[in-house]
Design a protein around this motif. Structure first.
Motif, short mmCIF file in Angstrom:
data_model
loop_
_atom_site.label_atom_id
_atom_site.label_comp_id
_atom_site.label_asym_id
_atom_site.label_seq_id
_atom_site.Cartn_x
_atom_site.Cartn_y
_atom_site.Cartn_z
N ASP A 39 21.46 -15.73 32.36
CA ASP A 39 22.32 -14.49 32.11
C ASP A 39 23.70 -14.70 32.02
OD1 ASP A 39 19.86 -13.42 31.11
OD2 ASP A 39 19.91 -11.92 32.64
N THR A 40 24.07 -15.48 33.24
CA THR A 40 25.23 -15.63 33.49
C THR A 40 26.18 -16.55 32.43
OG1 THR A 40 24.95 -15.36 35.74
CG2 THR A 40 27.25 -16.68 35.03
N PHE A 41 25.32 -17.65 32.07
CA PHE A 41 25.87 -18.54 31.04
C PHE A 41 25.90 -18.03 29.69
CE2 PHE A 41 25.02 -21.49 34.44
CZ PHE A 41 26.40 -22.10 34.69
N VAL A 42 24.74 -17.24 29.22
CA VAL A 42 24.84 -16.37 28.05
C VAL A 42 25.92 -15.39 27.96
CG1 VAL A 42 23.61 -14.74 26.75
CG2 VAL A 42 22.10 -16.47 27.72
N ARG A 43 26.16 -14.75 29.16
CA ARG A 43 27.45 -13.99 29.04
C ARG A 43 28.86 -14.84 28.82
NH1 ARG A 43 28.45 -9.04 32.08
NH2 ARG A 43 26.50 -8.64 31.39
N LEU A 44 28.93 -16.26 29.32
CA LEU A 44 29.99 -16.84 29.13
C LEU A 44 29.85 -17.25 27.62
CD1 LEU A 44 30.23 -19.75 31.92
CD2 LEU A 44 31.59 -17.56 31.64
N LEU A 45 28.93 -17.55 27.00
CA LEU A 45 29.04 -17.95 25.71
C LEU A 45 29.43 -16.54 24.81
CD1 LEU A 45 25.35 -19.73 25.12
CD2 LEU A 45 27.81 -20.63 24.66
N THR A 46 28.95 -15.50 25.21
CA THR A 46 29.38 -14.04 24.48
C THR A 46 31.00 -13.88 24.52
OG1 THR A 46 27.23 -13.34 24.85
CG2 THR A 46 29.06 -11.71 24.29
N GLN A 47 31.24 -14.37 25.97
CA GLN A 47 32.89 -14.36 26.01
C GLN A 47 33.50 -15.08 25.15
OE1 GLN A 47 33.34 -14.24 30.28
NE2 GLN A 47 32.72 -12.10 30.66
N GLU A 48 33.11 -16.43 25.12
CA GLU A 48 33.81 -17.48 24.24
C GLU A 48 33.74 -17.10 22.84
OE1 GLU A 48 33.85 -22.22 24.66
OE2 GLU A 48 32.04 -21.36 23.67
N GLN A 49 32.69 -16.32 22.41
CA GLN A 49 32.81 -15.90 20.81
C GLN A 49 33.60 -14.91 20.56
OE1 GLN A 49 28.58 -15.02 20.52
NE2 GLN A 49 27.84 -16.97 20.16
N ARG A 50 34.08 -13.91 21.78
CA ARG A 50 34.97 -13.17 21.59
C ARG A 50 36.61 -13.47 21.70
NH1 ARG A 50 31.89 -8.90 25.02
NH2 ARG A 50 30.57 -8.46 23.56
N GLY A 51 36.49 -14.82 22.04
CA GLY A 51 37.97 -15.57 22.18
C GLY A 51 38.37 -15.94 23.42
N THR A 52 37.58 -15.86 24.60
CA THR A 52 37.95 -16.54 26.09
C THR A 52 37.40 -17.66 26.29
OG1 THR A 52 37.72 -14.09 26.85
CG2 THR A 52 37.66 -16.04 28.22
N PRO A 53 38.36 -18.87 25.90
CA PRO A 53 37.77 -20.14 26.13
C PRO A 53 37.51 -20.56 27.43
CG PRO A 53 40.31 -19.82 25.98
CD PRO A 53 39.79 -18.59 25.77
#
Length: 171
Positions: A39-53
């Motif tokens: 879930d942590t890595f899924v959260r990172l993917l989601t954040q990256e899709q929102r523009g957080t590299p």
């Protein structure tokens, strides 16, 4: 080690084992640790899709631990809500008990409501809960919170606006 196509894949390869171990120490359960690590890595993917590299992370383990800690807190909160819900159900007569599907839907709704109320100012949340769950008057709530009745009205307006903006209409 060959370069991967995505920075999160690199992060996963380098830190997943460490994160799972860290979570296992926090939770005492390797299955829950594995789930929350994912879930942590899924959260990172989601954040990256929102523009957080992800490439910008200077301290990846600290960042992963922070994200994972939030998920652990949510996990514990959900378990607490589920325990309270099951306790309430156990006190109901059998014919009134909801079906397993209804239980699942109600538990999800309770968790969403908890998350919604958690975003409120603590006094506004308390005022709202005292009014909705305990049926207290604004004067009684003011006494409990040590504020004026006018402040309670302001808290209730904040809480109701918050509920309406989120699509939840209070009773």
């Amino acid at each position: 080690m060959p370069a991967t196509a995505h920075p999160i894949a690199d992060l996963y390869a380098e830190h997943h084992r460490w994160l799972r171990s860290w979570l296992r120490q926090k939770l005492g359960c390797s299955d829950h640790a594995a789930d929350l690590a994912q879930d942590t890595f899924v959260r990172l993917l989601t954040q990256e899709q929102r523009g957080t590299p992800v490439e910008a992370l200077r301290q990846p383990q600290a960042y992963l631990a922070t994200v994972a800690h939030g998920l652990v807190v949510n996990h514990w909160r959900r378990l607490e809500i589920e325990r309270a819900w099951l306790e309430t159900l156990s006190s109901q007569p059998e014919p009134l008990a909801p079906s397993p599907e209804e239980r699942t839907l109600l538990l999800e709704a309770l968790c969403e409501l908890d998350a919604l109320l958690d975003r409120l100012n603590p006094k506004a949340r308390s005022a709202f809960l005292m009014a909705q769950l305990e049926g207290l008057s604004y004067i009684e709530i003011a006494g409990h919170l040590g504020v004026s009745e006018r402040m309670v009205k302001k808290y209730m307006a904040q809480a109701m606006l918050h509920c309406l903006q989120s699509g939840l209409a209070p009773a």
